[in-house]
Design a protein around this motif. Structure first.
Motif, short mmCIF file in Angstrom:
data_model
loop_
_atom_site.label_atom_id
_atom_site.label_comp_id
_atom_site.label_asym_id
_atom_site.label_seq_id
_atom_site.Cartn_x
_atom_site.Cartn_y
_atom_site.Cartn_z
N ALA A 185 1.08 3.44 2.07
CA ALA A 185 1.79 3.83 3.57
C ALA A 185 2.91 2.89 3.64
O ALA A 185 3.90 3.17 4.26
CB ALA A 185 0.62 3.57 4.52
N GLU A 186 2.78 1.52 3.42
CA GLU A 186 3.83 0.45 3.45
C GLU A 186 5.04 0.87 2.80
O GLU A 186 6.09 0.53 3.06
CB GLU A 186 3.10 -0.81 3.17
N SER A 214 0.84 -1.08 -0.07
CA SER A 214 0.01 -0.16 0.14
C SER A 214 0.87 1.28 0.01
O SER A 214 2.15 1.21 0.39
CB SER A 214 -0.81 -0.01 1.09
N GLU A 219 6.93 3.50 4.30
CA GLU A 219 7.50 2.87 5.61
C GLU A 219 8.96 2.16 4.75
O GLU A 219 9.91 2.13 5.30
CB GLU A 219 6.63 1.82 6.22
#
Length: 132
Positions: free
Chosen positions: A85-86, A83, A89
């Protein structure tokens, strides 16, 4: 991965052939071969205990490895891409100087290689979460 495959992998990682490992733990090589070919579930408990003890693990740890392997397969089958967000990160992780050497080729890598590196990161992330 089923128990037999995990055991085979662990034997190999310890640097033994199946025959040498069987002899080391006092099990006839044909018995070990049968366990690994037919499945550990049908083997005598004494033989399973010899194998796990020889590998330096408990039966519970073997079961945990089976569960973790199934969980990893299910999560990797369910998710081919990270995703947003992943991905953010992950990019923060690879830009950390401590991790950058391993992932230094990521930014210039083809898409398929990037996906492979992302999967490696997922394994590392899951392992560090399990340690907490």
């Amino acid at each position: 991965m089923e128990r037999a495959k995990i055991i085979s992998r662990l034997i190999e990682e310890k640097g033994y052939s199946r025959r040498a490992f069987a002899e080391r733990i006092g099990l006839p090589p044909t018995t070990l071969q049968s366990m690994l070919n037919r499945g550990v579930g049908g083997a005598a408990i004494d033989n399973v205990l010899k194998v796990t003890k020889g590998l330096g693990i408990t039966i519970d740890e073997l079961e945990e490895m089976v569960a973790n392997e199934k969980g990893f397969i299910e999560s990797s089958e369910r998710q081919d891409a990270l995703s947003p967000a992943e991905l953010a990160e992950f990019e923060a992780f690879i830009n950390n100087p401590e991790h950058g050497i391993f992932f230094k080729s990521y930014l210039d890598a083809p898409e398929e290689r990037k996906k492979d590196l992302q999967k490696v990161w997922e394994i590392i992330k899951r392992a560090s979460e399990d340690e907490k």
